[in-house]
Design a protein around this motif. Sequence first.
Motif, short mmCIF file in Angstrom:
data_model
loop_
_atom_site.label_atom_id
_atom_site.label_comp_id
_atom_site.label_asym_id
_atom_site.label_seq_id
_atom_site.Cartn_x
_atom_site.Cartn_y
_atom_site.Cartn_z
N PRO A 120 68.31 36.92 42.25
CA PRO A 120 68.31 36.63 43.74
C PRO A 120 66.76 36.80 44.48
O PRO A 120 67.10 36.76 45.73
CB PRO A 120 69.22 37.95 44.36
N LEU A 121 66.02 37.27 43.69
CA LEU A 121 64.59 37.44 44.60
C LEU A 121 63.96 35.93 44.95
O LEU A 121 64.51 34.80 44.17
CB LEU A 121 63.45 37.97 43.40
N ASP A 122 63.27 35.97 45.73
CA ASP A 122 62.86 34.74 45.98
C ASP A 122 61.67 34.29 45.29
O ASP A 122 61.08 35.21 44.42
CB ASP A 122 62.26 34.53 47.74
N GLY A 123 60.90 33.32 45.49
CA GLY A 123 59.68 32.73 44.42
C GLY A 123 58.43 33.50 44.59
O GLY A 123 57.57 33.39 43.86
N LYS A 124 58.55 34.32 45.91
CA LYS A 124 57.08 34.83 46.08
C LYS A 124 57.26 36.45 45.63
O LYS A 124 56.23 37.13 45.77
CB LYS A 124 56.94 34.95 47.47
N THR A 125 58.61 37.02 45.27
CA THR A 125 58.55 38.29 44.95
C THR A 125 58.86 38.56 43.33
O THR A 125 59.73 37.72 42.88
CB THR A 125 59.81 38.76 45.57
N GLY A 126 58.06 39.31 42.84
CA GLY A 126 57.93 39.35 41.37
C GLY A 126 59.37 40.37 40.78
O GLY A 126 59.40 41.31 41.34
N GLY A 127 59.73 39.94 39.62
CA GLY A 127 60.96 40.78 39.13
C GLY A 127 61.65 40.12 38.15
O GLY A 127 61.41 38.83 37.84
N GLY A 128 62.60 40.80 37.58
CA GLY A 128 63.55 39.94 36.51
C GLY A 128 64.52 40.92 35.94
O GLY A 128 64.47 42.15 36.31
N SER A 129 65.62 40.61 35.34
CA SER A 129 66.57 41.51 34.93
C SER A 129 66.59 41.44 33.38
O SER A 129 65.94 40.92 32.77
CB SER A 129 68.04 41.05 35.32
N PHE A 130 67.41 42.52 32.76
CA PHE A 130 67.69 42.67 31.38
C PHE A 130 68.97 43.00 31.01
O PHE A 130 69.45 43.70 31.95
CB PHE A 130 66.46 43.77 30.72
N MET A 131 69.51 42.57 29.87
CA MET A 131 70.84 42.83 29.42
C MET A 131 70.97 43.08 28.04
O MET A 131 70.54 42.13 27.29
CB MET A 131 71.69 41.77 29.88
N TYR A 187 62.09 44.66 54.61
CA TYR A 187 63.63 44.72 54.65
C TYR A 187 64.26 44.59 53.37
O TYR A 187 65.44 44.58 53.01
CB TYR A 187 64.17 43.46 55.54
N LEU A 188 63.34 44.31 52.24
CA LEU A 188 63.83 44.05 50.92
C LEU A 188 64.47 45.61 50.23
O LEU A 188 63.79 46.45 50.29
CB LEU A 188 62.87 43.34 49.87
N SER A 189 65.45 45.42 49.43
CA SER A 189 66.20 46.59 48.74
C SER A 189 66.33 46.25 47.38
O SER A 189 67.07 45.57 46.98
CB SER A 189 67.33 47.08 49.50
N GLU A 208 56.52 50.71 62.73
CA GLU A 208 55.72 49.39 62.33
C GLU A 208 56.46 48.45 61.36
O GLU A 208 56.65 47.39 60.99
CB GLU A 208 54.45 49.63 62.11
N PHE A 209 57.07 49.27 60.38
CA PHE A 209 57.81 48.79 59.08
C PHE A 209 59.20 48.71 58.97
O PHE A 209 59.96 48.57 57.98
CB PHE A 209 57.13 49.48 57.77
N ALA A 210 59.90 49.24 60.07
CA ALA A 210 61.42 49.40 60.20
C ALA A 210 62.03 50.28 59.07
O ALA A 210 63.16 50.12 58.62
CB ALA A 210 61.97 47.92 59.96
N GLY A 211 61.14 51.02 58.75
CA GLY A 211 61.91 52.26 57.84
C GLY A 211 62.47 51.77 56.61
O GLY A 211 63.48 51.99 55.90
N PRO A 212 61.38 51.22 55.72
CA PRO A 212 61.70 50.65 54.40
C PRO A 212 61.85 51.76 53.43
O PRO A 212 62.73 51.49 52.35
CB PRO A 212 60.20 50.14 53.85
N SER A 213 61.68 52.93 53.63
CA SER A 213 62.26 54.14 52.68
C SER A 213 63.55 54.22 52.48
O SER A 213 64.23 54.60 51.63
CB SER A 213 61.58 55.61 53.22
N THR A 214 64.43 53.88 53.52
CA THR A 214 65.91 53.82 53.46
C THR A 214 66.35 52.65 52.53
O THR A 214 67.44 52.61 52.21
CB THR A 214 66.56 53.57 54.88
#
Length: 557
Positions: free
Chosen positions: A242-253, A275-277, A492-498
Amino acid sequence: MTDAAIERESMEYDVIIVGGGPAGLSAAIRLKQMAAEAGSEISIALLEKGAEVGAHILSGAVVDPKAINELFPNWKELGAPLEDEVKTDIFEVLGAAGSISLPTLMFPPLMSNHGCYIVSLANVCRWLAEQAEALGVEIYPGFPAADLIEEDGVIKGVLTGDFGLARDGGHKDGYQPGMELRGKYTLIGEGVRGSLAKKLISRFNLSEGKEPQKFGIGIKELWRVKPENHKPGMVKHTMGWPLDGKTGGGSFMYHFGDNLVSVGYVVHLNYKNPYLSPFEEFQRLKTHPVMSPVFEGGERISYGARAITEGGYQSVPKLAFPGGGLIGCSAGFVNVPRIKGSHNAMKTGMLAAESVFAAITDGRQHDELSDYQIAYENSWVAKDLKRVRNVKPLWSRLGTFFGVAFGGLDMWCTTIFGGWSPFGTMGHGKTDAESLEPASRHKPIDYPKPDGVLTFDRLSSVFISNTNHEEDQPIHLKLSDAELQKLSELGEFAGPSTRYCPAGVYEWVEDETSGDKRFQINAQNCVHCKTCDIKDPNQNINWTTPEGGGGPMYANM
């Protein structure tokens, strides 16, 4: 009462090892092996902040047995819990509704999982601890190393944390001050973003001339699935949705054991959108048509999260400092494209042990282990990391599609041409904290509500991680400037810690009367992932060790 006024018990050892992970345990075992071979004695104290060895160990994990083959050539006869050899290796690119499988022939040989084992790394560490204790290593679970003993510019041991401190810093009934554990050498193997490693890297400028360390957050669940959905020995990795093309990541199973499936998601922490969680992205991942059928009729039995070092070859700090060395993920030896680091962690622990043993045998103590640094630079660990050194920078600069494509090309070049790359050695640029952009540049992400069957909320997840902290103890997550947190992190960053915290530790709570918001830290929820210490945009949160034994209690993770 100041620390200087507290009378502390002191114990002397030849070697102090901080951390009961693969690196620390391998170092302890190798030291004892060498002492036995030489007909000598060496005393070792190994500290583990978890209630038991393995309690805080979290990894996928598919383990390359290269290091354990060296440490225990007869590990099968000794009953090491490496039982499920990889049989099927699948790599898929996910779209919103479908997927494309990539043939394994596209990938260089180093990416193959042939000969590797699907394991619970927590259980592997428990087994290593048994071997270490059988050799005479003294292991102290529930004893966090809270500070360093430094004298005349030399590290001479560590201080363990106090027991029985109240929230206000006062002494409760049964208060016990921490102990001084002194050694000729101290090896730091706390894992990713360790609090003592942070101090050492800063104090001795160990990262001078190096690229900043980079990180990801790995979030994992363990499921018991229906027998018809279980495919023993199957390894699947995905990238894309579900990540967009600019955000790195991936899954494992990974399918292993008694109908067990480890499923997890790694999100690179250099993402820009506040806003990404990562937790919510992981929950969305499980709803994909190629993922969800595996879990139908199954039961989620455990949950956890942990930061991962991703900086690689160019981010590894200087390993030796006066009086000791950094080992394992305290320095960062994860091979990002392989999603493997345990074998490298074990090997660096063994290399450090060999350097320490030579020094003690020569009658030296408290000096800088320069031969450990040299041994690393000439080892297969350095070679392993050098071959993949540009994968992470290319992914970060070019996005998922082009970054992964050029990263694959680069790995083929380094494989064919003995480490040579057309890109040289690329830099990482900004730290992960600096990568976050103001909320005004992004739109909020509307995440679906959990259904409690396939997708879940944070608090129910933390519950099955068996996380526990004594509530009336000092908060171990230290906020440096409350006003800065409100003006910047929230304003400024809308509370990303949450959102970046996978355990619901941080909240911005609104006063019903005034409408004012205050920053609330629910430290008892903390799973020790260290993401806050890494991703806070102002580096305003400092993770420190809580009272011994606190945190998660992972089983089979």
